[in-house]
Design a protein around this motif. Structure first.
Motif, PDB file in Angstrom:
ATOM      1  N   UNK A 278     -15.454  11.019 -13.007  1.00  0.00           N
ATOM      2  CA  UNK A 278     -16.014  10.833 -14.345  1.00  0.00           C
ATOM      3  C   UNK A 278     -16.295  12.201 -14.971  1.00  0.00           C
ATOM      4  N   UNK A 279     -16.308  12.269 -16.304  1.00  0.00           N
ATOM      5  CA  UNK A 279     -16.646  13.514 -17.004  1.00  0.00           C
ATOM      6  C   UNK A 279     -18.122  13.450 -17.401  1.00  0.00           C
ATOM      7  N   UNK A 280     -18.978  14.263 -16.789  1.00  0.00           N
ATOM      8  CA  UNK A 280     -20.411  14.192 -17.100  1.00  0.00           C
ATOM      9  C   UNK A 280     -20.766  14.913 -18.402  1.00  0.00           C
TER      10      UNK A 280
ATOM     11  N   UNK B 157      -9.720  21.176 -29.014  1.00  0.00           N
ATOM     12  CA  UNK B 157     -10.614  21.057 -30.168  1.00  0.00           C
ATOM     13  C   UNK B 157     -10.072  19.976 -31.100  1.00  0.00           C
ATOM     14  N   UNK B 158     -10.987  19.146 -31.614  1.00  0.00           N
ATOM     15  CA  UNK B 158     -10.576  18.065 -32.502  1.00  0.00           C
ATOM     16  C   UNK B 158     -10.417  16.728 -31.801  1.00  0.00           C
ATOM     17  N   UNK B 159     -10.350  16.730 -30.461  1.00  0.00           N
ATOM     18  CA  UNK B 159     -10.249  15.462 -29.740  1.00  0.00           C
ATOM     19  C   UNK B 159     -11.512  14.639 -29.962  1.00  0.00           C
ATOM     20  N   UNK B 160     -11.336  13.364 -30.248  1.00  0.00           N
ATOM     21  CA  UNK B 160     -12.468  12.464 -30.398  1.00  0.00           C
ATOM     22  C   UNK B 160     -12.931  12.009 -29.009  1.00  0.00           C
ATOM     23  N   UNK B 161     -14.250  11.958 -28.841  1.00  0.00           N
ATOM     24  CA  UNK B 161     -14.829  11.666 -27.532  1.00  0.00           C
ATOM     25  C   UNK B 161     -15.860  10.546 -27.654  1.00  0.00           C
ATOM     26  N   UNK B 162     -15.842   9.658 -26.694  1.00  0.00           N
ATOM     27  CA  UNK B 162     -16.813   8.566 -26.617  1.00  0.00           C
ATOM     28  C   UNK B 162     -17.743   8.828 -25.434  1.00  0.00           C
ATOM     29  N   UNK B 163     -19.048   8.700 -25.647  1.00  0.00           N
ATOM     30  CA  UNK B 163     -20.040   8.910 -24.583  1.00  0.00           C
ATOM     31  C   UNK B 163     -20.588   7.553 -24.145  1.00  0.00           C
ATOM     32  N   UNK B 164     -20.708   7.378 -22.833  1.00  0.00           N
ATOM     33  CA  UNK B 164     -21.142   6.088 -22.308  1.00  0.00           C
ATOM     34  C   UNK B 164     -22.024   6.269 -21.075  1.00  0.00           C
ATOM     35  N   UNK B 165     -22.743   5.199 -20.748  1.00  0.00           N
ATOM     36  CA  UNK B 165     -23.498   5.148 -19.498  1.00  0.00           C
ATOM     37  C   UNK B 165     -22.909   4.051 -18.625  1.00  0.00           C
ATOM     38  N   UNK B 166     -23.013   4.217 -17.319  1.00  0.00           N
ATOM     39  CA  UNK B 166     -22.533   3.202 -16.394  1.00  0.00           C
ATOM     40  C   UNK B 166     -23.663   2.230 -16.103  1.00  0.00           C
TER      41      UNK B 166
ATOM     42  N   UNK C 231     -21.079   1.963 -24.258  1.00  0.00           N
ATOM     43  CA  UNK C 231     -20.910   3.063 -25.208  1.00  0.00           C
ATOM     44  C   UNK C 231     -22.231   3.409 -25.891  1.00  0.00           C
ATOM     45  N   UNK C 232     -22.566   4.704 -25.907  1.00  0.00           N
ATOM     46  CA  UNK C 232     -23.816   5.199 -26.481  1.00  0.00           C
ATOM     47  C   UNK C 232     -23.572   5.888 -27.821  1.00  0.00           C
ATOM     48  N   UNK C 233     -22.608   6.794 -27.837  1.00  0.00           N
ATOM     49  CA  UNK C 233     -22.354   7.567 -29.054  1.00  0.00           C
ATOM     50  C   UNK C 233     -20.930   8.108 -29.033  1.00  0.00           C
ATOM     51  N   UNK C 234     -20.571   8.795 -30.089  1.00  0.00           N
ATOM     52  CA  UNK C 234     -19.227   9.383 -30.173  1.00  0.00           C
ATOM     53  C   UNK C 234     -19.291  10.695 -30.939  1.00  0.00           C
ATOM     54  N   UNK C 235     -18.269  11.489 -30.768  1.00  0.00           N
ATOM     55  CA  UNK C 235     -18.221  12.783 -31.435  1.00  0.00           C
ATOM     56  C   UNK C 235     -16.836  13.397 -31.354  1.00  0.00           C
ATOM     57  N   UNK C 236     -16.785  14.694 -31.538  1.00  0.00           N
ATOM     58  CA  UNK C 236     -15.517  15.415 -31.564  1.00  0.00           C
ATOM     59  C   UNK C 236     -15.684  16.766 -30.883  1.00  0.00           C
TER      60      UNK C 236
ATOM     61  N   UNK D 241     -31.004  10.356 -18.057  1.00  0.00           N
ATOM     62  CA  UNK D 241     -30.054   9.288 -17.764  1.00  0.00           C
ATOM     63  C   UNK D 241     -28.652   9.870 -17.618  1.00  0.00           C
ATOM     64  N   UNK D 242     -27.951   9.626 -16.511  1.00  0.00           N
ATOM     65  CA  UNK D 242     -26.587  10.145 -16.354  1.00  0.00           C
ATOM     66  C   UNK D 242     -25.650   9.547 -17.399  1.00  0.00           C
ATOM     67  N   UNK D 243     -24.981  10.410 -18.142  1.00  0.00           N
ATOM     68  CA  UNK D 243     -24.037   9.972 -19.167  1.00  0.00           C
ATOM     69  C   UNK D 243     -22.679  10.617 -18.921  1.00  0.00           C
ATOM     70  N   UNK D 244     -21.634   9.912 -19.351  1.00  0.00           N
ATOM     71  CA  UNK D 244     -20.273  10.377 -19.143  1.00  0.00           C
ATOM     72  C   UNK D 244     -19.484  10.223 -20.436  1.00  0.00           C
ATOM     73  N   UNK D 245     -18.281  10.770 -20.459  1.00  0.00           N
ATOM     74  CA  UNK D 245     -17.493  10.689 -21.696  1.00  0.00           C
ATOM     75  C   UNK D 245     -15.998  10.606 -21.408  1.00  0.00           C
ATOM     76  N   UNK D 246     -15.264  10.204 -22.444  1.00  0.00           N
ATOM     77  CA  UNK D 246     -13.811  10.086 -22.334  1.00  0.00           C
ATOM     78  C   UNK D 246     -13.189  10.237 -23.712  1.00  0.00           C
TER      79      UNK D 246
END
Length: 265
Positions: free
Chosen positions: A169-171, A198-207, A222-227, A256-261
């Motif tokens: 996972x990507x922390x 740079x510019x890739x859209x990323x979604x942040x989530x918790x398991x 899913x918690x949040x999103x960004x770039x 809280x451990x969070x990850x992204x993709x």
């Protein structure tokens, strides 16, 4: 002298241990299939020209991971010999595994494009166990010019596979910048090593673990999103948050451990 000899033996032992831990993964050519007819097309299919970059993206992704010895089989005529005969996808899985055994690979990365659903399937096959270890199936996002952000979509699928198959996972590391109760920028533990840009859209989530009967199943909430604002180096990137800022800051402040993709949404 004895200390130097002992250190040399220790280093050789560590090197051999690392080498044995590596998996040989073969990256095979893309094939195209019609889910309606079950027909597998040959390597000269019109679609293969459009998607010839996909095996190259897979080679680039796995060759940058020290856990793998990557073997590029982009010129392997796997489907060419069978293109005049309609074969099922399950038959081809067995056929691919047989070829993998003859070539001495541990894992095979196989990509298949469904011309009817416009979906890409990337599979990891375990040669010894003769089964599909895991897979990622995605209907390709399109725009007026064709496929939207192909490399980003494929990278996202490969990261999903890494999570499913190899528990990678990507922390999210920490908050870098806030505004009031909102997280504006965060640091994530992924960079050029995972081919992020740079510019890739990323979604942040918790398991989140859900108990269903006697089973406990993990799901991604899913918690949040960004770039991605900046790829700092091989291991870290700066992510600018534009959705779910308050919830993200709250969870990170609570450790809280969070990850992204990556995502194209």
């Amino acid at each position: 002298m004895f200390k130097k000899l002992f250190l040399l033996i220790l280093l050789l032992g560590l090197f051999n241990h690392t080498s044995h831990a590596q998996k040989r993964i073969g990256i095979y050519s893309l094939s195209t299939i019609s889910s309606k007819s079950g027909h597998l097309f040959g390597l000269d299919s019109d679609y293969n020209g459009l998607f010839r970059a996909i095996p190259a993206y897979c080679v680039d992704y796995f060759s940058n991971n020290a856990d793998f010895i990557t073997i590029d089989r982009k010129n392997f005529q796997l489907i060419e010999n069978e293109r005049e005969i309609q074969k099922s996808e399950s038959f081809m899985d067995g056929y691919v595994v047989g070829q993998g055994k003859s070539e001495g690979v541990d894992l095979i990365c196989q990509s298949v494009f469904d011309v009817d659903t416009y979906s890409l399937i990337i599979k990891i096959l375990d040669v010894k166990a003769e089964k599909v270890l895991c897979s990622s199936d995605k209907k390709m996002d399109k725009n007026l010019f064709g496929i939207k952000d192909l490399k980003q979509q494929v990278t996202g699928m490969l990261l999903e596979i890494s999570s499913k198959c190899f528990e990678n996972e990507i922390p999210v590391v920490r908050v870098l910048e806030t505004k009031g109760k909102k997280a504006r920028k965060v640091l994530i533990a992924a960079g050029s090593n995972l081919r992020l840009r740079s510019g890739y859209k990323i979604e942040i989530y918790e398991l989140v673990n859900e108990k269903i009967g006697n089973k406990t199943i993990s799901r991604k909430n899913t918690i949040s999103s960004g770039e991605i604002l900046k790829v700092e180096d091989e291991n870290f990137s700066v992510l600018e948050i534009y959705e779910g800022n308050e919830k993200l800051l709250e969870l990170l402040n609570n450790n809280t451990p969070l990850f992204c993709k990556p995502t194209t949404n």
